[in-house]
Design a protein around this motif. Structure first.
Motif, PDB file in Angstrom:
ATOM      1  N   GLU A 194       0.821  -1.213   0.000  1.00  0.00           N
ATOM      2  CA  GLU A 194       0.000   0.000   0.000  1.00  0.00           C
ATOM      3  C   GLU A 194       0.858   1.268   0.000  1.00  0.00           C
ATOM      4  OE1 GLU A 194      -2.942   0.062   3.086  1.00  0.00           O
ATOM      5  OE2 GLU A 194      -3.828   1.935   2.350  1.00  0.00           O
ATOM      6  N   LYS A 200       0.820   4.335  -2.764  1.00  0.00           N
ATOM      7  CA  LYS A 200       0.686   5.769  -2.430  1.00  0.00           C
ATOM      8  C   LYS A 200       1.812   6.558  -3.077  1.00  0.00           C
ATOM      9  CE  LYS A 200      -1.203   6.234   2.224  1.00  0.00           C
ATOM     10  NZ  LYS A 200      -0.801   6.392   3.613  1.00  0.00           N
ATOM     11  N   ASN A 228      -4.400  -0.315 -14.855  1.00  0.00           N
ATOM     12  CA  ASN A 228      -4.132  -1.024 -13.593  1.00  0.00           C
ATOM     13  C   ASN A 228      -3.815  -2.479 -13.953  1.00  0.00           C
ATOM     14  OD1 ASN A 228      -4.082  -1.330 -10.827  1.00  0.00           O
ATOM     15  ND2 ASN A 228      -6.268  -0.898 -10.521  1.00  0.00           N
ATOM     16  N   TYR A 270      -6.806  -3.074  -6.173  1.00  0.00           N
ATOM     17  CA  TYR A 270      -7.632  -2.286  -5.252  1.00  0.00           C
ATOM     18  C   TYR A 270      -6.883  -1.032  -4.771  1.00  0.00           C
ATOM     19  CZ  TYR A 270      -9.839  -0.651  -1.037  1.00  0.00           C
ATOM     20  OH  TYR A 270     -10.391   0.165  -0.092  1.00  0.00           O
ATOM     21  N   TYR A 271      -5.628  -1.206  -4.301  1.00  0.00           N
ATOM     22  CA  TYR A 271      -4.869  -0.035  -3.812  1.00  0.00           C
ATOM     23  C   TYR A 271      -4.752   1.022  -4.905  1.00  0.00           C
ATOM     24  CZ  TYR A 271      -3.132  -2.940   0.108  1.00  0.00           C
ATOM     25  OH  TYR A 271      -3.024  -3.734   1.214  1.00  0.00           O
ATOM     26  N   MET A 273      -6.792   1.722  -7.350  1.00  0.00           N
ATOM     27  CA  MET A 273      -8.053   2.480  -7.471  1.00  0.00           C
ATOM     28  C   MET A 273      -8.300   3.324  -6.220  1.00  0.00           C
ATOM     29  SD  MET A 273     -10.806   0.239  -9.574  1.00  0.00           S
ATOM     30  CE  MET A 273     -10.814  -1.243  -8.583  1.00  0.00           C
ATOM     31  N   ARG A 274      -7.948   2.769  -5.052  1.00  0.00           N
ATOM     32  CA  ARG A 274      -8.187   3.498  -3.796  1.00  0.00           C
ATOM     33  C   ARG A 274      -7.496   4.867  -3.801  1.00  0.00           C
ATOM     34  NH1 ARG A 274      -9.510   2.037   1.666  1.00  0.00           N
ATOM     35  NH2 ARG A 274      -8.728   3.648   3.054  1.00  0.00           N
ATOM     36  N   TYR A 275      -6.273   4.917  -4.356  1.00  0.00           N
ATOM     37  CA  TYR A 275      -5.519   6.180  -4.300  1.00  0.00           C
ATOM     38  C   TYR A 275      -5.670   7.035  -5.556  1.00  0.00           C
ATOM     39  CZ  TYR A 275      -3.883   4.561   0.105  1.00  0.00           C
ATOM     40  OH  TYR A 275      -3.882   4.146   1.408  1.00  0.00           O
ATOM     41  N   MET A 307     -14.732  -5.647  -8.690  1.00  0.00           N
ATOM     42  CA  MET A 307     -14.367  -4.291  -8.222  1.00  0.00           C
ATOM     43  C   MET A 307     -14.592  -3.258  -9.319  1.00  0.00           C
ATOM     44  SD  MET A 307     -10.975  -4.769  -5.802  1.00  0.00           S
ATOM     45  CE  MET A 307      -9.929  -5.590  -7.001  1.00  0.00           C
ATOM     46  N   ALA A 343     -16.624   0.188  -8.821  1.00  0.00           N
ATOM     47  CA  ALA A 343     -16.057   1.523  -9.088  1.00  0.00           C
ATOM     48  C   ALA A 343     -16.936   2.258 -10.096  1.00  0.00           C
ATOM     49  CB  ALA A 343     -14.631   1.387  -9.612  1.00  0.00           C
ATOM     50  N   GLU A 361     -19.996   3.514  -8.212  1.00  0.00           N
ATOM     51  CA  GLU A 361     -19.758   4.520  -7.174  1.00  0.00           C
ATOM     52  C   GLU A 361     -19.186   5.827  -7.728  1.00  0.00           C
ATOM     53  OE1 GLU A 361     -17.585   2.882  -3.803  1.00  0.00           O
ATOM     54  OE2 GLU A 361     -18.653   0.978  -3.995  1.00  0.00           O
TER      55      GLU A 361
END
Ligand code: NAD
Length: 260
Positions: A69, A73, A91, A122-123, A125-127, A168, A172, A175
């Motif tokens: 993670e 970042k 990705n 996932y990470y 897309m999260r960031y 996922m 995405a 959302e």
């Protein structure tokens, strides 16, 4: 007009295979590139390879392991520092893992495949999604596989991780669609990259070429796919032309996943 003129595109697993092919196609279509990989030497070679043919392309490289993670970042922060925004995100980094029956599968290898293929996606897309949300614009293409829409013998964690990527992708899309962001996935069949060459070695260590020829026979086109054939679809999904395609997993497999 080039399809990705001045768009900033971040690509994971960019040092070879499908990531590199897409980086080349994106450069040809006018993009600026943030290339991410954990293979530092191959990543630098990929950058030089692109600059040789497309010297006007702005290219940054970030060495990062997508399963960590903190490193995700870091690549996101460094991309924003270099370009000020991220318009598109491929990705893509992933591994196949070892082939073995489900009940005999090495649990540590299982966790590694999930760590890279599922958590890494996932990470990413999260960031990146919050940055795209601020921009009110973004295009994400996640890399699933035919193993994300079908089972594949002896590849349980790969199939689990790629079904998760497809899932996922749908979330995405639901959302973040309201923020001008589209999220899609591709599901390649067997494409001739270093990863697939390694898989044929596992299937037939004495004669990987025979394994490849036999595999191609099962495909309606009687051949394997080429990385460039995947790259063109990815660039389409990253471009304005795909503005109303959202939450889809698109097979790029010569039609093989239709067979019963
Ligand atoms: P490849 O092994 O040829 O290239 C993968 C690249 O990702 C390499 O440069 C590698 O160093 C990098 N990478 C791997 N793990 C990483 C990590 N943890 N952090 C950062 N970089 C990492 O593989 P490929 O065939 O180009 O596959 C790319 C993606 O496409 C994968 O997600 C794979 O599952 C998927 N895919 C490939 C095929 C195919 O036939 N080649 C089919 C379906 C799906």
């Amino acid at each position: 007009m080039k399809k990705l003129e001045n768009k900033v595109i971040a690509i994971t697993g960019a040092a070879m295979g499908l990531g590199l092919a897409t980086a080349i196609e994106a450069a040809q279509q006018g993009a600026q590139l943030a290339l991410v990989d954990y293979n530092e030497k191959a990543l630098e070679e990929a950058k030089q390879f692109i600059l040789k043919d497309y010297p006007d392309t702005k290219v940054t490289t970030v060495v990062a392991d997508v399963s960590k993670e903190e490193e995700v970042k870091k690549y996101v922060e460094e991309t924003v520092k270099a370009f000020g925004r991220i318009d598109g995100f491929y990705n893509n980094a992933g591994i196949e893992g070892k082939q073995a029956p489900m009940t005999e599968y090495d649990v540590e290898v299982f966790k590694k495949v999930i760590g890279i293929n599922l958590m890494g996606v996932y990470y990413g897309m999260r960031y990146i999604l919050p940055i795209m949300q601020k921009q009110e614009y973004g295009r994400i293409v996640n890399v699933a596989s035919v193993g994300g829409i079908r089972g594949v013998m002896n590849q349980t964690p790969y199939v689990a991780s790629k079904h998760a990527v497809s899932g996922m992708t749908k979330n995405a899309a639901l959302e973040f669609g309201r923020h001008g962001i589209t999220t899609n996935a591709i599901a390649p069949g067997a494409i001739l990259t270093p990863m697939v060459a390694e898989a044929f070695k596992q299937v037939n260590p004495d004669d990987p070429q025979a394994a490849e020829t036999e595999y191609a026979q099962a495909n309606p086109t009687k051949r394997l796919g080429l990385p460039e054939e995947v790259a063109k679809v990815v660039v389409f999904l990253l471009s304005e032309d795909a503005s109303y395609v959202n939450g889809q997993t698109i097979a790029i497999d010569g039609g093989e996943s239709n067979s019963y």
